[in-house]
Scaffold this motif. Structure first.
Motif, mmCIF file in Angstrom:
data_model
loop_
_atom_site.group_PDB
_atom_site.id
_atom_site.type_symbol
_atom_site.label_atom_id
_atom_site.label_comp_id
_atom_site.label_asym_id
_atom_site.label_seq_id
_atom_site.Cartn_x
_atom_site.Cartn_y
_atom_site.Cartn_z
ATOM 1 N N SER A 81 41.179 -12.182 11.203
ATOM 2 C CA SER A 81 41.300 -10.846 12.408
ATOM 3 C C SER A 81 40.653 -11.254 13.561
ATOM 4 O O SER A 81 40.182 -12.459 13.785
ATOM 5 N N GLY A 82 40.698 -10.378 14.596
ATOM 6 C CA GLY A 82 40.458 -10.422 15.452
ATOM 7 C C GLY A 82 38.345 -10.614 15.543
ATOM 8 O O GLY A 82 38.392 -11.606 17.250
ATOM 9 N N SER A 83 38.320 -9.850 15.356
ATOM 10 C CA SER A 83 36.668 -9.877 15.414
ATOM 11 C C SER A 83 35.962 -10.875 14.719
ATOM 12 O O SER A 83 35.560 -11.665 15.461
ATOM 13 N N PRO A 84 36.668 -11.408 13.538
ATOM 14 C CA PRO A 84 36.173 -12.599 12.943
ATOM 15 C C PRO A 84 36.359 -13.724 13.980
ATOM 16 O O PRO A 84 35.289 -15.044 14.413
ATOM 17 N N ASN A 112 36.557 -13.632 17.504
ATOM 18 C CA ASN A 112 35.851 -13.458 18.554
ATOM 19 C C ASN A 112 33.665 -14.038 17.833
ATOM 20 O O ASN A 112 33.422 -15.270 18.696
ATOM 21 N N HIS A 142 35.335 -4.311 24.195
ATOM 22 C CA HIS A 142 36.097 -4.553 23.072
ATOM 23 C C HIS A 142 34.203 -4.842 22.066
ATOM 24 O O HIS A 142 33.199 -5.532 22.887
ATOM 25 N N THR A 174 33.055 -6.735 20.302
ATOM 26 C CA THR A 174 32.549 -7.924 20.137
ATOM 27 C C THR A 174 32.937 -8.600 21.405
ATOM 28 O O THR A 174 32.335 -9.915 21.403
ATOM 29 N N HIS A 175 32.537 -8.247 22.335
ATOM 30 C CA HIS A 175 32.125 -8.421 24.485
ATOM 31 C C HIS A 175 30.844 -8.207 24.408
ATOM 32 O O HIS A 175 30.775 -8.741 25.616
ATOM 33 N N THR A 233 40.073 -6.686 27.121
ATOM 34 C CA THR A 233 39.735 -5.289 26.854
ATOM 35 C C THR A 233 40.711 -4.580 26.538
ATOM 36 O O THR A 233 42.090 -5.455 24.847
ATOM 37 N N THR A 234 39.985 -3.494 24.927
ATOM 38 C CA THR A 234 40.958 -2.654 24.708
ATOM 39 C C THR A 234 41.028 -1.259 24.981
ATOM 40 O O THR A 234 42.122 -0.704 24.075
ATOM 41 N N ASP A 287 40.882 -12.849 26.019
ATOM 42 C CA ASP A 287 41.139 -12.030 24.782
ATOM 43 C C ASP A 287 41.808 -11.107 24.817
ATOM 44 O O ASP A 287 42.060 -9.857 25.543
ATOM 45 N N SER A 345 44.300 -10.125 22.565
ATOM 46 C CA SER A 345 44.751 -9.070 21.823
ATOM 47 C C SER A 345 45.749 -7.792 21.866
ATOM 48 O O SER A 345 46.782 -7.612 21.380
ATOM 49 N N HIS A 346 45.498 -7.185 22.829
ATOM 50 C CA HIS A 346 46.169 -6.249 23.739
ATOM 51 C C HIS A 346 47.243 -6.197 24.210
ATOM 52 O O HIS A 346 48.316 -5.461 23.600
ATOM 53 N N THR A 397 44.793 -11.280 18.696
ATOM 54 C CA THR A 397 44.798 -10.485 17.802
ATOM 55 C C THR A 397 46.841 -10.943 17.718
ATOM 56 O O THR A 397 46.601 -10.630 18.705
ATOM 57 N N HIS A 401 48.082 -8.709 15.999
ATOM 58 C CA HIS A 401 49.280 -7.790 15.069
ATOM 59 C C HIS A 401 48.941 -6.292 16.610
ATOM 60 O O HIS A 401 49.786 -4.949 15.202
ATOM 61 N N LYS A 402 48.936 -6.658 17.227
ATOM 62 C CA LYS A 402 49.159 -5.354 18.181
ATOM 63 C C LYS A 402 50.955 -5.381 19.205
ATOM 64 O O LYS A 402 51.751 -4.956 17.950
#
Ligand SMILES: Cc1ncc(COP(=O)(O)O)c(C=O)c1O
Length: 428
Positions: free
Chosen positions: A87-90, A92, A116, A118-119, A164-165, A190, A192-193, A216, A218-219
């Motif tokens: 997933s995104g955190s692992p 990163n 985020h 993780t940053h 950013t998140t 990153d 992800s978003h 990620t 899944h967004k």
């Protein structure tokens, strides 16, 4: 016993269909993405990478993993893609392990400015095992590049995160690169978003500016939960060994066997994201967010709106989230820049349009939804969070009891149930 689980899945499907899902990091995946995710590929162990596995019987799995990576290389225009992060955190974490030794300095946008965990946030691996330095947004809510540059020159980070998140503006990757190059930092976007928006051509791509990209799946990309790590040409030039360093960080560094069903499902999502239909989808996501933001008195350049609620009272994020939930609208409470109250009782909400757009909703629907949101928010007036911290839990308990049966909110809920029948949910 299994029946109990399927009953609960049906109950959740009903919730996802009858309400308006507006958490900007969520989406509805297609039936084919679900099928691949629920496939027999989950039965197989495949530690290692294609052609270099620790287990036999991986001929087909190799083809699937290579296919997923090839699709992503083409779509994002990068030479290296790794698709095994859970997933995104692992992802990163693995990336940070590949680039930094423990104790070295990482820089990322602060949580309260929309960064985020993780940053480099407190309590995250990124500040426990590394020296984390945070930059912030300024009073215009945009990244304060002057501060970022000052901090980068002072702390000489090994890694700078551009991602950013909870940030409604586009990112200026060139500005980031100018600073990272000057201090010799590895620059990681990153995305992800905004990955789906980048693929759809409605958000700038970081590819020409950064060394590495994490995302990620899944967004806005509309895939299963999962992640990818990509290396750009610039990143390969900087460090020719970077691919094998990231691979080692994924396994044995952080993970064991990859989730092959997830990899296959990512490939299906990437196939879908390669279509013209997906480009139209991404453009509509942004159009919808802009209309919705304007109707709510805010702005958005992406899929996401950060709505301050200070005009409704003190520390209203939690109350707004709950009132909207009763009305059938799912959002999340969020801090706002220079948060005046606290992360637990923040002063804003974060909402977005990816999931609504996946149901076929457009501008007209956004105007109606903004009306419901404004009506629902009227019901939170007078329910300011107590300034005395010890009174807050009891206050919220009483608030929820009252709001739970608020007739205005329940009548919005009824209208939304009727409204959503016209917009089928993909995959349900
Ligand atoms: C920018 C960013 N990076 C990483 C993540 C972490 O992803 P996951 O929840 O899959 O661990 C998120 C999730 O919200 C995110 O927004």
């Amino acid at each position: 016993m299994a029946n109990k689980v399927f009953e609960l899945i049906t109950e959740e499907a009903k919730r996802q269909s009858e309400g308006l899902e507006m958490i900007p990091s969520e989406n509805y995946v297609s039936e084919n993405v679900l099928k691949a995710l629920g496939s027999i590929l989950t039965n197989k162990y495949s530690e290692g990478f294609p052609g270099r596995r620790y287990y036999g019987g991986n001929e087909v799995i190799d083809k699937i993993e290579n296919y997923a990576a090839d699709l992503a290389k083409k779509l994002f225009k990068v030479p290296v893609v790794l698709v095994q992060s859970y997933s995104g955190s692992p992802a990163n974490f693995a990336l940070t392990m590949a680039v930094c030794k423990p104790g070295e300095t990482v820089m990322g946008l602060s949580l309260s400015s929309g960064g985020h965990l993780t940053h480099g946030a407190n309590l995250s691996f990124s500040s426990i095992f590394y020296n984390a330095v945070n930059y912030n947004v300024g009073t215009d809510w945009k990244i304060d590049f002057d501060e970022l540059e000052r901090l980068a020159k002072k702390h000489k980070p090994k890694l700078i995160w551009a991602g950013t998140t909870a940030y409604p503006f586009k990112l200026d990757y060139k500005r980031y690169a100018d600073i990272a190059d000057r201090v010799g930092a590895t620059l990681v976007a990153d995305i992800s978003h905004v990955a789906g928006l980048i693929v759809g051509g409605v958000h700038s791509s970081p590819v020409d500016y950064v060394d590495i990209i994490t995302t990620t799946t899944h967004k806005t990309l509309r895939g299963p939960r999962g992640a990818m790590i990509m290396v750009t040409e610039k990143g390969l030039k900087k460090d020719a060994e970077i691919k094998s360093k990231i691979e080692k960080a994924i396994i044995p560094g952080l993970q064991g066997g990859p989730h092959n069903n997830q990899t296959a499902s990512i490939a299906v999502a990437l196939e879908e994201a390669s279509s013209d239909k997906f480009k139209q989808y991404a453009a509509q996501v942004v159009k919808n967010a802009q209309i919705l933001a304007a109707e709510l008195g805010s702005v958005s350049e992406t899929h996401l709106i950060l709505l301050p609620l200070v005009s409704y009272g003190y520390g209203m994020g939690y109350q707004a989230q709950y009132a909207l939930e009763v009305a059938g609208i799912t959002v999340n409470k969020n801090t706002i820049p220079a948060e005046p109250v606290s992360p637990f009782y923040p002063s804003g909400i974060r909402l977005g349009t990816p999931a609504l757009t996946s149901r076929g909703m457009k501008e007209k629907e956004m105007i109606q939804i903004a009306k419901w949101i404004k009506q629902a928010l009227e019901e939170i007036r007078g329910y300011d969070i107590p300034a005395e911290k010890e009174k807050r839990l009891e206050f919220l308990k009483e608030y929820k009891e009252k709001i739970h049966s608020n007739n205005n909110l329940l009548s919005i809920q009824k209208e939304i149930k009727e409204f959503t029948k016209r917009y089928p949910v993909p995959g349900i």
